[in-house]
Design a protein around this motif. Structure first.
Motif, PDB file in Angstrom:
ATOM      1  N   SER A 192       0.822  -1.206   0.000  1.00 56.81           N
ATOM      2  CA  SER A 192       0.000   0.000   0.000  1.00 56.81           C
ATOM      3  C   SER A 192       0.857   1.259   0.000  1.00 56.81           C
ATOM      4  O   SER A 192       0.568   2.227  -0.714  1.00 56.81           O
ATOM      5  CB  SER A 192      -0.924   0.010   1.222  1.00 56.81           C
ATOM      6  OG  SER A 192      -1.776  -1.110   1.198  1.00 56.81           O
ATOM      7  N   VAL A 193       1.923   1.255   0.815  1.00 56.32           N
ATOM      8  CA  VAL A 193       2.822   2.412   0.874  1.00 56.32           C
ATOM      9  C   VAL A 193       3.522   2.601  -0.462  1.00 56.32           C
ATOM     10  O   VAL A 193       3.652   3.728  -0.969  1.00 56.32           O
ATOM     11  CB  VAL A 193       3.842   2.259   2.023  1.00 56.32           C
ATOM     12  CG1 VAL A 193       4.911   3.330   1.948  1.00 56.32           C
ATOM     13  CG2 VAL A 193       3.136   2.300   3.362  1.00 56.32           C
ATOM     14  N   LEU A 194       3.967   1.522  -1.079  1.00 62.53           N
ATOM     15  CA  LEU A 194       4.649   1.616  -2.382  1.00 62.53           C
ATOM     16  C   LEU A 194       3.696   2.118  -3.477  1.00 62.53           C
ATOM     17  O   LEU A 194       4.076   2.934  -4.311  1.00 62.53           O
ATOM     18  CB  LEU A 194       5.254   0.262  -2.763  1.00 62.53           C
ATOM     19  CG  LEU A 194       6.433  -0.200  -1.914  1.00 62.53           C
ATOM     20  CD1 LEU A 194       6.848  -1.611  -2.318  1.00 62.53           C
ATOM     21  CD2 LEU A 194       7.596   0.763  -2.026  1.00 62.53           C
ATOM     22  N   ILE A 195       2.468   1.629  -3.451  1.00 66.61           N
ATOM     23  CA  ILE A 195       1.472   2.099  -4.442  1.00 66.61           C
ATOM     24  C   ILE A 195       1.193   3.582  -4.237  1.00 66.61           C
ATOM     25  O   ILE A 195       1.145   4.364  -5.194  1.00 66.61           O
ATOM     26  CB  ILE A 195       0.176   1.272  -4.348  1.00 66.61           C
ATOM     27  CG1 ILE A 195       0.435  -0.146  -4.851  1.00 66.61           C
ATOM     28  CG2 ILE A 195      -0.956   1.920  -5.137  1.00 66.61           C
ATOM     29  CD1 ILE A 195      -0.722  -1.105  -4.622  1.00 66.61           C
ATOM     30  N   ALA A 196       1.021   4.007  -2.983  1.00 66.43           N
ATOM     31  CA  ALA A 196       0.756   5.418  -2.701  1.00 66.43           C
ATOM     32  C   ALA A 196       1.927   6.282  -3.144  1.00 66.43           C
ATOM     33  O   ALA A 196       1.740   7.368  -3.714  1.00 66.43           O
ATOM     34  CB  ALA A 196       0.487   5.606  -1.205  1.00 66.43           C
ATOM     35  N   ALA A 197       3.170   5.811  -2.922  1.00 67.13           N
ATOM     36  CA  ALA A 197       4.353   6.560  -3.354  1.00 67.13           C
ATOM     37  C   ALA A 197       4.395   6.653  -4.865  1.00 67.13           C
ATOM     38  O   ALA A 197       4.716   7.706  -5.438  1.00 67.13           O
ATOM     39  CB  ALA A 197       5.617   5.899  -2.818  1.00 67.13           C
ATOM     40  N   GLY A 198       4.062   5.570  -5.564  1.00 66.85           N
ATOM     41  CA  GLY A 198       4.039   5.581  -7.028  1.00 66.85           C
ATOM     42  C   GLY A 198       2.997   6.537  -7.572  1.00 66.85           C
ATOM     43  O   GLY A 198       3.257   7.301  -8.514  1.00 66.85           O
ATOM     44  N   VAL A 199       1.818   6.532  -6.986  1.00 71.05           N
ATOM     45  CA  VAL A 199       0.757   7.450  -7.420  1.00 71.05           C
ATOM     46  C   VAL A 199       1.181   8.892  -7.160  1.00 71.05           C
ATOM     47  O   VAL A 199       1.002   9.771  -8.002  1.00 71.05           O
ATOM     48  CB  VAL A 199      -0.572   7.119  -6.701  1.00 71.05           C
ATOM     49  CG1 VAL A 199      -1.603   8.204  -6.932  1.00 71.05           C
ATOM     50  CG2 VAL A 199      -1.106   5.770  -7.152  1.00 71.05           C
ATOM     51  N   GLY A 200       1.787   9.143  -6.002  1.00 76.22           N
ATOM     52  CA  GLY A 200       2.264  10.493  -5.698  1.00 76.22           C
ATOM     53  C   GLY A 200       3.327  10.949  -6.676  1.00 76.22           C
ATOM     54  O   GLY A 200       3.339  12.107  -7.108  1.00 76.22           O
TER      55      GLY A 200
ATOM     56  N   VAL B  58       3.769   9.909  -9.825  1.00 81.51           N
ATOM     57  CA  VAL B  58       3.126  10.157 -11.129  1.00 81.51           C
ATOM     58  C   VAL B  58       2.371  11.487 -11.110  1.00 81.51           C
ATOM     59  O   VAL B  58       2.478  12.286 -12.066  1.00 81.51           O
ATOM     60  CB  VAL B  58       2.184   8.990 -11.500  1.00 81.51           C
ATOM     61  CG1 VAL B  58       1.335   9.336 -12.733  1.00 81.51           C
ATOM     62  CG2 VAL B  58       2.972   7.712 -11.760  1.00 81.51           C
ATOM     63  N   LEU B  59       1.657  11.758 -10.058  1.00 80.77           N
ATOM     64  CA  LEU B  59       0.921  13.021  -9.965  1.00 80.77           C
ATOM     65  C   LEU B  59       1.854  14.222  -9.917  1.00 80.77           C
ATOM     66  O   LEU B  59       1.569  15.276 -10.485  1.00 80.77           O
ATOM     67  CB  LEU B  59       0.002  13.013  -8.727  1.00 80.77           C
ATOM     68  CG  LEU B  59      -1.241  12.135  -8.823  1.00 80.77           C
ATOM     69  CD1 LEU B  59      -2.012  12.160  -7.511  1.00 80.77           C
ATOM     70  CD2 LEU B  59      -2.143  12.566  -9.963  1.00 80.77           C
ATOM     71  N   SER B  60       3.004  14.063  -9.243  1.00 80.13           N
ATOM     72  CA  SER B  60       3.945  15.176  -9.185  1.00 80.13           C
ATOM     73  C   SER B  60       4.541  15.474 -10.562  1.00 80.13           C
ATOM     74  O   SER B  60       4.825  16.620 -10.882  1.00 80.13           O
ATOM     75  CB  SER B  60       5.065  14.896  -8.172  1.00 80.13           C
ATOM     76  OG  SER B  60       5.906  13.847  -8.643  1.00 80.13           O
ATOM     77  N   LYS B  61       4.727  14.450 -11.382  1.00 81.36           N
ATOM     78  CA  LYS B  61       5.241  14.655 -12.739  1.00 81.36           C
ATOM     79  C   LYS B  61       4.194  15.273 -13.662  1.00 81.36           C
ATOM     80  O   LYS B  61       4.511  16.078 -14.538  1.00 81.36           O
ATOM     81  CB  LYS B  61       5.726  13.320 -13.345  1.00 81.36           C
ATOM     82  CG  LYS B  61       6.939  12.752 -12.671  1.00 81.36           C
ATOM     83  CD  LYS B  61       8.104  13.720 -12.868  1.00 81.36           C
ATOM     84  CE  LYS B  61       9.342  13.171 -12.196  1.00 81.36           C
ATOM     85  NZ  LYS B  61      10.472  14.060 -12.301  1.00 81.36           N
ATOM     86  N   ILE B  62       2.935  14.911 -13.442  1.00 82.04           N
ATOM     87  CA  ILE B  62       1.854  15.446 -14.277  1.00 82.04           C
ATOM     88  C   ILE B  62       1.607  16.918 -13.947  1.00 82.04           C
ATOM     89  O   ILE B  62       1.444  17.749 -14.835  1.00 82.04           O
ATOM     90  CB  ILE B  62       0.557  14.632 -14.085  1.00 82.04           C
ATOM     91  CG1 ILE B  62       0.741  13.232 -14.665  1.00 82.04           C
ATOM     92  CG2 ILE B  62      -0.620  15.312 -14.754  1.00 82.04           C
ATOM     93  CD1 ILE B  62      -0.430  12.293 -14.375  1.00 82.04           C
ATOM     94  N   LEU B  63       1.570  17.209 -12.687  1.00 76.34           N
ATOM     95  CA  LEU B  63       1.261  18.580 -12.268  1.00 76.34           C
ATOM     96  C   LEU B  63       2.537  19.372 -12.227  1.00 76.34           C
ATOM     97  O   LEU B  63       2.734  20.466 -12.373  1.00 76.34           O
ATOM     98  CB  LEU B  63       0.564  18.568 -10.900  1.00 76.34           C
ATOM     99  CG  LEU B  63      -0.737  17.794 -10.860  1.00 76.34           C
ATOM    100  CD1 LEU B  63      -1.265  17.744  -9.414  1.00 76.34           C
ATOM    101  CD2 LEU B  63      -1.803  18.409 -11.739  1.00 76.34           C
TER     102      LEU B  63
END
Length: 110
Positions: A95-103, A105-110
């Motif tokens: 769960s922590v790894l998935i949350a870090a990955g989503v974060g 990806v979002l930081s690169k998009i925004l």
């Protein structure tokens, strides 16, 4: 209906003077127009009241459906939240790894 009343009044008003007959006809027409206007006013009032009642009924129905939909959405979110919490408890590292990955990806998009 108005024509019959006008004819009846004209028959009563028949005299030798055409001007008086014309005045009587005009007066009868005015009364007929006033009666028609009053009737139309009653019809409009009745239909307006009916439309208001129907609008109130529709508004109440829409409010009820909106409240039901809101409750369903809240229940769905609560169920999803419960599933997410149980998944985090079962697999905390994933769960922590998935949350870090989503974060990330979002930081690169925004």
């Amino acid at each position: 209906m108005a024509r019959a009343a006008t004819t009846a009044r004209t028959a009563k008003a028949n005299t030798d003077d055409p001007a008086k007959d014309l005045d009587a006809e005009i007066a009868a027409l005015r009364e007929d127009v006033a009666a028609i206007t009053a009737t139309l006013g009653d019809v409009v009032k009745y239909r307006t009241d009916g439309a208001k009642t129907e609008a109130r009924r529709l508004r109440k129905t829409a409010e009820q459906k909106g409240e039901e939909t809101l409750e369903q959405v809240q229940d769905s979110f609560e169920a999803a939240e419960g599933e997410l919490k149980s998944m985090i408890r079962e697999k905390p590292i994933s769960s922590v790894l998935i949350a870090a990955g989503v974060g990330f990806v979002l930081s690169k998009i925004l």
